[in-house]
Write a protein that holds these residues in place. Structure first.
Motif, mmCIF file in Angstrom:
data_model
loop_
_atom_site.group_PDB
_atom_site.id
_atom_site.type_symbol
_atom_site.label_atom_id
_atom_site.label_comp_id
_atom_site.label_asym_id
_atom_site.label_seq_id
_atom_site.Cartn_x
_atom_site.Cartn_y
_atom_site.Cartn_z
ATOM 1 N N LEU A 82 0.845 -1.180 0.000
ATOM 2 C CA LEU A 82 0.000 0.000 0.000
ATOM 3 C C LEU A 82 0.889 1.241 0.000
ATOM 4 O O LEU A 82 1.727 1.408 0.903
ATOM 5 C CB LEU A 82 -0.908 0.000 1.241
ATOM 6 C CG LEU A 82 -1.548 -1.353 1.602
ATOM 7 C CD1 LEU A 82 -2.305 -1.232 2.908
ATOM 8 C CD2 LEU A 82 -2.441 -1.838 0.480
ATOM 9 N N TRP A 83 0.718 2.097 -0.998
ATOM 10 C CA TRP A 83 1.527 3.320 -1.108
ATOM 11 C C TRP A 83 0.600 4.518 -0.946
ATOM 12 O O TRP A 83 -0.372 4.665 -1.699
ATOM 13 C CB TRP A 83 2.233 3.384 -2.462
ATOM 14 C CG TRP A 83 3.396 2.432 -2.568
ATOM 15 C CD1 TRP A 83 3.372 1.083 -2.432
ATOM 16 C CD2 TRP A 83 4.763 2.792 -2.825
ATOM 17 N NE1 TRP A 83 4.632 0.566 -2.597
ATOM 18 C CE2 TRP A 83 5.509 1.577 -2.847
ATOM 19 C CE3 TRP A 83 5.420 3.999 -3.061
ATOM 20 C CZ2 TRP A 83 6.877 1.556 -3.085
ATOM 21 C CZ3 TRP A 83 6.784 3.975 -3.304
ATOM 22 C CH2 TRP A 83 7.508 2.769 -3.303
ATOM 23 N N LEU A 84 0.919 5.372 0.021
ATOM 24 C CA LEU A 84 0.087 6.534 0.321
ATOM 25 C C LEU A 84 0.859 7.819 0.062
ATOM 26 O O LEU A 84 1.937 8.030 0.621
ATOM 27 C CB LEU A 84 -0.365 6.494 1.787
ATOM 28 C CG LEU A 84 -1.127 7.731 2.296
ATOM 29 C CD1 LEU A 84 -2.434 7.918 1.537
ATOM 30 C CD2 LEU A 84 -1.379 7.617 3.798
ATOM 31 N N ARG A 107 -6.384 7.245 2.912
ATOM 32 C CA ARG A 107 -5.944 6.302 3.930
ATOM 33 C C ARG A 107 -7.066 5.337 4.326
ATOM 34 O O ARG A 107 -6.793 4.190 4.702
ATOM 35 C CB ARG A 107 -5.383 7.044 5.141
ATOM 36 C CG ARG A 107 -6.363 7.827 5.952
ATOM 37 C CD ARG A 107 -5.641 8.591 7.062
ATOM 38 N NE ARG A 107 -6.580 9.267 7.941
ATOM 39 C CZ ARG A 107 -6.202 10.000 8.987
ATOM 40 N NH1 ARG A 107 -4.930 10.137 9.272
ATOM 41 N NH2 ARG A 107 -7.119 10.583 9.736
ATOM 42 N N LEU A 110 -7.035 2.640 1.602
ATOM 43 C CA LEU A 110 -5.917 1.725 1.802
ATOM 44 C C LEU A 110 -6.135 0.837 3.026
ATOM 45 O O LEU A 110 -5.732 -0.332 3.031
ATOM 46 C CB LEU A 110 -4.616 2.518 1.944
ATOM 47 C CG LEU A 110 -4.121 3.191 0.661
ATOM 48 C CD1 LEU A 110 -2.926 4.079 0.961
ATOM 49 C CD2 LEU A 110 -3.759 2.153 -0.400
ATOM 50 N N VAL A 113 -8.179 -2.033 1.889
ATOM 51 C CA VAL A 113 -7.380 -3.005 1.141
ATOM 52 C C VAL A 113 -6.559 -3.861 2.102
ATOM 53 O O VAL A 113 -6.441 -5.086 1.931
ATOM 54 C CB VAL A 113 -6.466 -2.289 0.126
ATOM 55 C CG1 VAL A 113 -5.573 -3.303 -0.589
ATOM 56 C CG2 VAL A 113 -7.296 -1.516 -0.894
ATOM 57 N N LEU A 126 3.104 -1.240 4.091
ATOM 58 C CA LEU A 126 2.676 0.133 3.841
ATOM 59 C C LEU A 126 3.884 1.031 3.611
ATOM 60 O O LEU A 126 4.894 0.919 4.315
ATOM 61 C CB LEU A 126 1.881 0.641 5.058
ATOM 62 C CG LEU A 126 1.479 2.120 5.078
ATOM 63 C CD1 LEU A 126 0.452 2.419 3.985
ATOM 64 C CD2 LEU A 126 0.936 2.505 6.452
ATOM 65 N N LEU A 153 -1.477 4.439 9.468
ATOM 66 C CA LEU A 153 -2.362 5.281 8.662
ATOM 67 C C LEU A 153 -3.039 6.346 9.518
ATOM 68 O O LEU A 153 -3.160 7.504 9.110
ATOM 69 C CB LEU A 153 -3.414 4.413 7.973
ATOM 70 C CG LEU A 153 -2.926 3.527 6.829
ATOM 71 C CD1 LEU A 153 -4.017 2.548 6.408
ATOM 72 C CD2 LEU A 153 -2.485 4.368 5.635
ATOM 73 N N PHE A 182 -1.004 -1.082 -4.459
ATOM 74 C CA PHE A 182 -2.121 -0.144 -4.471
ATOM 75 C C PHE A 182 -1.595 1.214 -4.012
ATOM 76 O O PHE A 182 -1.161 1.357 -2.867
ATOM 77 C CB PHE A 182 -3.237 -0.610 -3.534
ATOM 78 C CG PHE A 182 -3.948 -1.846 -3.992
ATOM 79 C CD1 PHE A 182 -5.042 -1.756 -4.845
ATOM 80 C CD2 PHE A 182 -3.526 -3.093 -3.585
ATOM 81 C CE1 PHE A 182 -5.704 -2.894 -5.280
ATOM 82 C CE2 PHE A 182 -4.172 -4.250 -4.014
ATOM 83 C CZ PHE A 182 -5.268 -4.143 -4.871
ATOM 84 N N ALA A 184 -2.358 5.394 -3.648
ATOM 85 C CA ALA A 184 -3.390 6.427 -3.605
ATOM 86 C C ALA A 184 -2.718 7.791 -3.560
ATOM 87 O O ALA A 184 -1.883 8.048 -2.693
ATOM 88 C CB ALA A 184 -4.297 6.236 -2.395
#
Length: 300
Positions: A82-84, A107, A110, A113, A126, A153, A182, A184
């Motif tokens: 997961l990339w934020l 967030r 994510l 997910v 993450l 997050l 993934f 965002a």
């Protein structure tokens, strides 16, 4: 399906929001099965050199006078990363829904997910990109890992800029085995170190899916007339703007051209792109984002 305002009413705890969203979401990140020598029969296929003789169906050979191999399916685990984008522009609020901004939406998506990955038994990790650095929560499995990711997050705030290339390079070392990525972001800074990192991940054969988020006002220029808005990642002297009614058409054209370029870049590098407004119901957006890409399926 819960609306975004209804979700905001439960926003104090991410795990509570997740339960509401996932209640109506019936599928996961990937099919969860792979073909090979397993237990559950799937289908027959013609024998090919190199196939194990023990997998040949001898009874079918007697009837059809041809060699066929029994295909079976077994559980398959795919790591999810997961990339934020937590840069300052992600703090942009909705003018339609009080208390909602792009970071909250990203967030929360994510987090959902992550919960699905945990439910499937997949490893997940993450990467938070903001304030000039990339913070990594290493991939792992299980309920404790979900709580670690949710905590990371929950404490994330939008500030600063995306990490430089060197910071992204450190984060790229995490994904050695094929994974589903993934990401965002609002994609306002594009091309950027984030876009280059996603491009690199795709070239390393990862399944990369990008969620590009905007507010309704950013989409159609419906900022309140005469109200000044701030470009959050620009220098203070140039960051304050005032959008007049006569400026809206030119603004919409610039926005269209920018995101058309983002879409073209994603197509060129085989990155799956989903675009959404943060005022849209999260469940519907997740359905489109999680759907396996047409023609590609779940990449292993």
């Amino acid at each position: 399906m819960l609306s975004t305002p209804a979700l905001l009413a439960h926003a104090a705890k991410l795990d509570l929001v997740i339960r509401h969203v996932l209640a109506g979401l019936g599928h996961g990140i990937h099919a969860g099965r792979e073909r090979g020598a397993g237990v559950e029969f799937s289908e027959y296929r013609a024998y090919a050199p190199g196939d194990e003789w023990r997998r040949v169906d001898w009874k079918l050979l007697a009837r059809a006078d041809r060699y066929y191999v029994r295909e079976a399916e077994r559980d398959s685990h795919v790591a999810a990363w997961l990339w934020l984008d937590a840069s300052a522009s992600m703090a942009e609020p909705s003018y339609a829904i009080q208390g909602l901004d792009k970071l909250w939406y990203a967030r929360t998506a994510l987090a959902c997910v992550a919960a699905i990955a945990q439910r499937q038994g997949d490893a997940f990790g993450l990467v938070v990109c903001g304030d000039g650095r990339a913070e990594v929560t290493p991939a792992s499995r299980g309920p404790r890992q979900l709580q670690r990711v949710l905590a990371a997050l929950a404490r994330t705030s939008a500030s600063g800029s995306l990490p430089a290339e060197e910071g992204m390079r450190t984060a790229l070392r995490i994904a050695a085995a094929p994974a589903v990525v993934f990401a965002a972001s609002d994609c306002l800074d594009w091309p950027s170190p984030l876009s280059e990192a996603l491009q690199r991940l795709r070239h390393l054969r990862h399944d990369v899916r990008l969620l590009a988020l905007r507010t309704q006002a950013e989409v159609d220029g419906s900022f309140p007339s005469g109200v000044a808005y701030r470009e959050r990642e620009a220098l203070a002297a140039t960051a304050l703007h005032r959008l007049l009614p006569t400026d809206r058409e030119a603004y919409r054209e610039r926005v269209f051209q920018h995101f058309d370029g983002v879409a073209a870049h994603c197509r060129q590098h085989d990155i799956v792109l989903a675009q959404a407004r943060i005022e849209e119901p999260l469940e519907a957006v997740l359905r489109g984002w999680l759907r396996p890409p047409a023609g590609r399926g779940a990449r292993r």
